[in-house]
Scaffold this motif. Sequence first.
Motif, mmCIF file in Angstrom:
data_model
loop_
_atom_site.group_PDB
_atom_site.id
_atom_site.type_symbol
_atom_site.label_atom_id
_atom_site.label_comp_id
_atom_site.label_asym_id
_atom_site.label_seq_id
_atom_site.Cartn_x
_atom_site.Cartn_y
_atom_site.Cartn_z
ATOM 1 N N ASP A 189 -114.078 48.304 14.262
ATOM 2 C CA ASP A 189 -112.606 47.819 14.013
ATOM 3 C C ASP A 189 -111.983 48.728 12.975
ATOM 4 O OD1 ASP A 189 -110.443 46.249 14.117
ATOM 5 O OD2 ASP A 189 -110.999 45.032 12.559
ATOM 6 N N LEU A 190 -112.387 50.236 13.273
ATOM 7 C CA LEU A 190 -111.858 51.232 12.300
ATOM 8 C C LEU A 190 -110.717 51.461 12.349
ATOM 9 C CD1 LEU A 190 -114.887 53.476 11.982
ATOM 10 C CD2 LEU A 190 -114.170 51.749 10.442
ATOM 11 N N PRO A 191 -109.678 51.780 11.332
ATOM 12 C CA PRO A 191 -108.239 52.154 11.560
ATOM 13 C C PRO A 191 -108.071 53.443 12.188
ATOM 14 C CG PRO A 191 -108.642 52.368 9.221
ATOM 15 C CD PRO A 191 -109.965 51.626 9.967
ATOM 16 N N VAL A 192 -107.049 53.674 13.227
ATOM 17 C CA VAL A 192 -107.088 54.928 13.582
ATOM 18 C C VAL A 192 -105.717 55.784 12.843
ATOM 19 C CG1 VAL A 192 -106.277 55.919 15.832
ATOM 20 C CG2 VAL A 192 -107.550 54.070 15.729
ATOM 21 N N HIS A 193 -106.022 57.024 12.954
ATOM 22 C CA HIS A 193 -104.884 57.824 12.274
ATOM 23 C C HIS A 193 -103.435 57.542 12.883
ATOM 24 C CE1 HIS A 193 -102.794 61.268 10.685
ATOM 25 N NE2 HIS A 193 -103.719 61.584 9.840
ATOM 26 N N PRO A 194 -102.642 57.216 12.165
ATOM 27 C CA PRO A 194 -101.357 56.916 12.746
ATOM 28 C C PRO A 194 -100.716 58.058 13.756
ATOM 29 C CG PRO A 194 -101.028 57.282 10.465
ATOM 30 C CD PRO A 194 -102.566 57.126 10.698
#
Length: 241
Positions: A189-194
């Motif tokens: 559940d890692l955030p993705v670069h926008p």
Amino acid sequence: MSRASDADSQSRAQQAAALDAEIGQLAPEVILREAMARFPGELALVSSFGAESAVLLHMAAHIDRHLPVVFVDTLRLFPETLAYCDALVARLGLADVRTVGPQRAVMEQADPWHALFRVDPDRCCHLRKVEPLAEALVPFAAWITGRKRYQATTRTTLAAVEADATHIKISPLAAWGAPEITAYMQAHDLPVHPLVAQGYPSIGCAPCTTQVAPGEDPRAGRWRGQGKVECGIHVSAARSG
């Protein structure tokens, strides 16, 4: 090159080749853990906080969140990258992130019109990224990179462990492709670069990064139309003797 430094370079290359033969085919997390064990206090992770950076940073934080992480702010990065850096550092609890970059006064003199990237992109990269990183890595014997073989034709033969003129370089994710990267990010559940959702699978400085069309090389948007595929950090290889 002096005889002493030439001998050091050859020894470093031999050390890298031996270590690659020993651990280069292991799982990324194991390679990373082994690197930390082999170079205690002499290892840094260099991250661009780009499209795929969260994977390696997450692995490192899981093992030792105090591992030094070097981030080069070239002063021309996307605002989204700077915000993403802050978000990942907080999310992963990274305890030793070292932001380095060129001195503003130096760049105002060398690039007063902020157009050096157009007339001499290699020199622009050298001043903004290569030199600051080289200085930041002086205290270390080895450093970790996020490069992968699938990313570009210049990286298809990338070894998990290699040497340049000054350091051992370790790329734990060398063998991974986009599916493995995506699966890992989703599993944790890692955030993705926008900017990824906007068509930027590889993200560098804002003036030198464009969107990539479906089917193009993931790094096709870097220095588009300039015949340049690397910033210069990874083009100096130690001689193996």
